[in-house]
Design an enzyme around this catalytic site. Structure first.
Site, PDB file in Angstrom:
ATOM      1  N   GLU A  19      36.224  43.906   3.418  1.00 12.84           N
ATOM      2  CA  GLU A  19      35.418  42.937   2.630  1.00 12.84           C
ATOM      3  C   GLU A  19      36.312  42.108   1.707  1.00 12.84           C
ATOM      4  O   GLU A  19      36.100  42.027   0.491  1.00 12.84           O
ATOM      5  CB  GLU A  19      34.332  43.665   1.804  1.00 12.84           C
ATOM      6  CG  GLU A  19      33.433  44.605   2.588  1.00 12.84           C
ATOM      7  CD  GLU A  19      32.463  43.899   3.540  1.00 12.84           C
ATOM      8  OE1 GLU A  19      32.462  42.648   3.615  1.00 12.84           O
ATOM      9  OE2 GLU A  19      31.723  44.608   4.235  1.00 12.84           O
ATOM     10  N   GLY A  62      31.477  43.743  13.671  1.00 13.70           N
ATOM     11  CA  GLY A  62      32.438  44.736  14.147  1.00 13.70           C
ATOM     12  C   GLY A  62      33.674  44.897  13.268  1.00 13.70           C
ATOM     13  O   GLY A  62      34.654  45.506  13.689  1.00 13.70           O
ATOM     14  N   CYS A  67      18.367  34.929  17.911  1.00 14.27           N
ATOM     15  CA  CYS A  67      18.009  34.255  19.174  1.00 14.27           C
ATOM     16  C   CYS A  67      18.931  34.672  20.313  1.00 14.27           C
ATOM     17  O   CYS A  67      18.753  34.264  21.449  1.00 14.27           O
ATOM     18  CB  CYS A  67      18.054  32.736  18.986  1.00 14.27           C
ATOM     19  SG  CYS A  67      19.735  32.090  18.860  1.00 14.27           S
TER      20      CYS A  67
END
Ligand SMILES: [Zn+2]
Length: 213
Positions: A87, A14, A149
């Site tokens: 980034e 996000g 998972c």
């Protein structure tokens, strides 16, 4: 004086949405926002792309060893109400020190978004080590990414030709042009199971477990 903040998450956590929302909130009030990203991030070139389709052109596309303390760059950000860095793991140590100086000397808040670790599970680079050392606030982005998972992802695993790997150069950008490389956010248990089970530490511990049994 203003603060330098580091907001981190695993991939797909996000960060881009957060940058675009923050930009919107400032610009809605007619405050100037300056967005910086490294030219090493070839995804979207000079534009920040979010997965929901919205995007925003960056104001400074920073070269690998380019200083932020040049006339040209200063003229872009000196009237900004906030500086957002996308980034940030792709910036180097000197660029992080410059951002910190901008926040504290000329009073512009700097919010940096990025990854803390690389695909090997190590600190991403000297820029990230520096930001941990200098940031006034370090926080995890709330809407963190999920592992395959379903647990919270911590690591950014690299897959090459659909196989997990812990070898290779630190930076390979998944910009859609290298189809064989992709990144998968994983929780610690899955990272150990799929990427690190053959590591020296895991082998050593497995031996101890066998011995004591
Ligand atoms: Zn998992």
């Amino acid at each position: 004086m203003a603060l330098m903040v580091f907001k981190y998450s695993a991939m797909n956590g996000g960060k881009t949405i957060n940058i675009l929302q923050t930009t919107y909130s400032y610009e809605e009030k007619n405050f100037k926002v300056v967005i910086i990203k490294s030219i090493l991030d070839t995804k979207g070139n000079d534009t920040i792309l979010s997965r929901n389709g919205s995007n925003r052109k960056v104001d400074i596309l920073l070269k690998e060893n380019e200083s932020l303390l040049t006339d040209k760059n200063y003229k872009i950000y000196y009237t900004a109400k906030v500086i957002l860095v996308d980034e940030v793991e792709l910036l180097n140590k000197e660029q992080i020190k410059e951002l910190w100086t901008i926040a504290h000397l000329i009073n512009i808040p700097v919010i940096c978004y990025g990854l803390k670790s690389n695909f090997k599970g190590e600190i991403f680079g000297d820029g990230i080590a520096q930001i941990f050392a200098m940031a006034d606030i370090v926080e995890e982005i709330g809407s963190s990414s999920l592992c395959i998972c379903g647990k919270k992802a911590i690591f950014n695993a690299r897959m090459v030709n659909d196989k997990y790997t812990s070898d290779g150069p630190n930076i390979i950008i998944d910009d859609g042009n290298k189809k064989e490389v992709k990144y998968v956010p994983l929780c610690s248990d899955c990272y150990l199971k799929y990427v690190q089970i053959g590591s020296l530490e895991a082998k050593k511990l497995a031996k101890l477990v066998d011995k004591i049994k």
